[in-house]
Design a protein around this motif. Structure first.
Motif, PDB file in Angstrom:
ATOM      1  N   ILE A 173       0.841  -1.201   0.000  1.00 10.66           N
ATOM      2  CA  ILE A 173       0.000   0.000   0.000  1.00 10.66           C
ATOM      3  C   ILE A 173       0.876   1.250   0.000  1.00 10.66           C
ATOM      4  CG2 ILE A 173      -1.617   1.368   1.377  1.00 10.66           C
ATOM      5  CD1 ILE A 173      -2.922  -1.277   2.225  1.00 10.66           C
ATOM      6  N   ALA A 174       1.916   1.244   0.857  1.00 12.43           N
ATOM      7  CA  ALA A 174       2.821   2.399   0.919  1.00 12.43           C
ATOM      8  C   ALA A 174       3.568   2.569  -0.410  1.00 12.43           C
ATOM      9  CB  ALA A 174       3.816   2.220   2.063  1.00 12.43           C
ATOM     10  N   GLU A 175       4.130   1.454  -0.910  1.00 11.19           N
ATOM     11  CA  GLU A 175       4.920   1.542  -2.147  1.00 11.19           C
ATOM     12  C   GLU A 175       4.067   2.004  -3.321  1.00 11.19           C
ATOM     13  OE1 GLU A 175       7.618  -1.202  -5.153  1.00 11.19           O
ATOM     14  OE2 GLU A 175       6.067  -2.147  -3.949  1.00 11.19           O
ATOM     15  N   ASN A 176       2.931   1.350  -3.534  1.00 11.93           N
ATOM     16  CA  ASN A 176       2.132   1.659  -4.722  1.00 11.93           C
ATOM     17  C   ASN A 176       1.405   2.991  -4.612  1.00 11.93           C
ATOM     18  OD1 ASN A 176       2.432  -0.685  -6.615  1.00 11.93           O
ATOM     19  ND2 ASN A 176       1.874  -1.798  -4.765  1.00 11.93           N
ATOM     20  N   SER A 177       1.054   3.407  -3.383  1.00 15.75           N
ATOM     21  CA  SER A 177       0.474   4.739  -3.212  1.00 15.75           C
ATOM     22  C   SER A 177       1.477   5.806  -3.655  1.00 15.75           C
ATOM     23  CB  SER A 177       0.090   4.972  -1.745  1.00 15.75           C
ATOM     24  OG  SER A 177      -0.898   4.082  -1.330  1.00 15.75           O
ATOM     25  N   VAL A 178       2.698   5.708  -3.118  1.00 11.62           N
ATOM     26  CA  VAL A 178       3.744   6.678  -3.461  1.00 11.62           C
ATOM     27  C   VAL A 178       4.166   6.520  -4.923  1.00 11.62           C
ATOM     28  CG1 VAL A 178       6.108   7.426  -2.960  1.00 11.62           C
ATOM     29  CG2 VAL A 178       4.576   6.826  -1.090  1.00 11.62           C
ATOM     30  N   LEU A 179       4.297   5.263  -5.378  1.00 13.27           N
ATOM     31  CA  LEU A 179       4.736   4.999  -6.747  1.00 13.27           C
ATOM     32  C   LEU A 179       3.801   5.641  -7.763  1.00 13.27           C
ATOM     33  CD1 LEU A 179       6.641   3.418  -8.713  1.00 13.27           C
ATOM     34  CD2 LEU A 179       4.978   1.546  -8.583  1.00 13.27           C
ATOM     35  N   PHE A 180       2.495   5.380  -7.641  1.00 18.83           N
ATOM     36  CA  PHE A 180       1.560   5.888  -8.645  1.00 18.83           C
ATOM     37  C   PHE A 180       1.310   7.383  -8.486  1.00 18.83           C
ATOM     38  CE2 PHE A 180       0.571   1.337  -9.060  1.00 18.83           C
ATOM     39  CZ  PHE A 180       0.615   1.231 -10.447  1.00 18.83           C
ATOM     40  N   MET A 181       1.398   7.900  -7.251  1.00 14.50           N
ATOM     41  CA  MET A 181       1.287   9.346  -7.070  1.00 14.50           C
ATOM     42  C   MET A 181       2.476  10.043  -7.741  1.00 14.50           C
ATOM     43  SD  MET A 181       0.992  11.618  -3.565  1.00 14.50           S
ATOM     44  CE  MET A 181       2.679  11.272  -3.074  1.00 14.50           C
ATOM     45  N   CYS A 182       3.692   9.508  -7.494  1.00 15.56           N
ATOM     46  CA  CYS A 182       4.893  10.085  -8.107  1.00 15.56           C
ATOM     47  C   CYS A 182       4.944   9.804  -9.608  1.00 15.56           C
ATOM     48  CB  CYS A 182       6.149   9.543  -7.425  1.00 15.56           C
ATOM     49  SG  CYS A 182       6.346  10.105  -5.718  1.00 15.56           S
ATOM     50  N   TYR A 183       4.343   8.700 -10.027  1.00 13.67           N
ATOM     51  CA  TYR A 183       4.270   8.368 -11.454  1.00 13.67           C
ATOM     52  C   TYR A 183       3.521   9.469 -12.202  1.00 13.67           C
ATOM     53  CZ  TYR A 183       3.150   5.563 -15.655  1.00 13.67           C
ATOM     54  OH  TYR A 183       3.009   5.088 -16.936  1.00 13.67           O
ATOM     55  N   GLY A 184       2.390   9.906 -11.614  1.00 10.68           N
ATOM     56  CA  GLY A 184       1.641  11.001 -12.228  1.00 10.68           C
ATOM     57  C   GLY A 184       2.438  12.288 -12.234  1.00 10.68           C
ATOM     58  N   PHE A 185       3.120  12.578 -11.124  1.00  5.05           N
ATOM     59  CA  PHE A 185       3.939  13.792 -11.029  1.00  5.05           C
ATOM     60  C   PHE A 185       5.118  13.740 -12.000  1.00  5.05           C
ATOM     61  CE2 PHE A 185       7.663  15.909  -9.114  1.00  5.05           C
ATOM     62  CZ  PHE A 185       7.203  17.221  -9.126  1.00  5.05           C
ATOM     63  N   CYS A 186       5.772  12.585 -12.071  1.00  2.25           N
ATOM     64  CA  CYS A 186       6.936  12.440 -12.958  1.00  2.25           C
ATOM     65  C   CYS A 186       6.548  12.529 -14.432  1.00  2.25           C
ATOM     66  CB  CYS A 186       7.652  11.117 -12.684  1.00  2.25           C
ATOM     67  SG  CYS A 186       8.525  11.065 -11.102  1.00  2.25           S
ATOM     68  N   GLN A 187       5.328  12.136 -14.764  1.00  2.00           N
ATOM     69  CA  GLN A 187       4.859  12.308 -16.141  1.00  2.00           C
ATOM     70  C   GLN A 187       4.778  13.790 -16.499  1.00  2.00           C
ATOM     71  OE1 GLN A 187       1.607   9.790 -17.695  1.00  2.00           O
ATOM     72  NE2 GLN A 187       1.738   8.620 -15.800  1.00  2.00           N
TER      73      GLN A 187
END
Length: 302
Positions: free
Chosen positions: A75-89
């Protein structure tokens, strides 16, 4: 109407958490077998032997050992991963001179996912450390490497804090980042490319390809990730589990030690349950993420 950036980040974080939960419940027993085989490559003859032995020794509970920290980790990894994925895009769009919200190529999305994984590693490492130790606790106690079994999340956390302090929760961080950066480039790259091929074949948008293509694309992305980074994950598991016995060598020394004393095969021990697990687990991850994100994003459509 596009949501506010803060709202968008919350949507991505929430969708990532839902996907991470689905991922854990889909593949936890196979993940347990993977960690045991990585840490004790000579103890089990293969995946089935490990699976059956664990069930006979500890019961069904043994196969789900570490589920609580696994849920916390995913939950921690994928929450941060996909939130940062949107930001990094958005960062990739800015660097490449594209307008906000413009469509990115599959390669650009792979780069965004790779950079996002650096941030997710910071929250993944502590929770995965506790998970790996719980999963291998029975073997560590049975082999005499530790005096007694710590079989709860709290007891493992207290042991880490007592022996190593707060920094102890980040044992294996370098290896985690070394695993995540190339791994998630392949993960998101394969996932997005596969979705593009399905969309082209079905003559529709990537968001409308349906459940089965999303699950298959997620599974393929997971398979590509593990095939590329598996030896690094093996070293990470070994460092995190064996550090219970005292100070453990870093990534490079541990890698060379395994390679010289146990051979290349030990670096791929546990690959079979990992590959079996990757399609249902990562398929569930992306299905949970895409479906929940689509529902939340629809609330902002004009």
């Amino acid at each position: 109407m596009a949501p506010h950036p803060v709202v968008q980040a919350i949507i991505d974080l929430s969708a990532g958490a839902i996907g991470g939960t689905a991922c854990v419940f889909s593949g936890q027993p196979l993940d347990t077998a993977k960690v045991k085989m990585q840490t004790f490559p000579t103890l089990y003859r293969g995946f089935v032997h490990c699976f059956v032995s664990t069930y006979r020794q500890v019961g069904l509970r043994g196969l789900y050992q570490g589920t609580t920290p696994a849920l916390m980790a995913n939950i921690a990894e994928n929450s941060v991963l996909f939130m940062c994925y949107g930001f990094c895009q958005e960062v990739v769009r800015f660097i490449s001179g594209q307008e906000k919200g413009a469509a990115l190529s599959d390669m650009q999305k792979a780069c965004a996912g790779s950079v996002a994984s650096v941030f997710s590693s910071l929250v993944l490492c502590p929770t995965e450390l506790v998970k790996c130790r719980l999963q291998a606790m029975h073997e560590m106690a049975a082999s005499g490497k530790i005096a007694h079994s710590q079989n709860t999340v709290w007891s493992v956390m207290k042991s880490i804090m007592h022996n190593d302090g707060p920094a102890g929760f980040f044992q294996g961080l370098t290896t985690t980042i070394a695993r995540e950066v190339p791994g998630y480039f392949c993960f998101f790259g394969a996932y997005e490319l596969c979705r593009s091929l399905f969309a082209e074949y079905m003559h529709c948008g990537k968001d409308d390809i349906g459940v089965a293509p999303i699950v298959f694309s997620g599974g393929l992305g997971g398979a590509c990730l593990w095939l590329v980074v598996y030896p690094m994950d093996c070293v990470k598991s070994r460092i995190q589990v064996m550090s219970m016995t005292g100070k453990q060598s870093g990534f490079f020394k541990t890698f060379i030690h395994i390679f010289r004393t146990e051979g290349v095969r030990a670096l791929y021990s546990g690959l079979t349950p990992t590959m079996i697990r990757t399609f249902p687990a990562n398929g569930a991850l992306f299905l949970g993420y895409e479906a929940s994100r689509k529902i939340m994003m629809e609330q902002f459509d004009s």
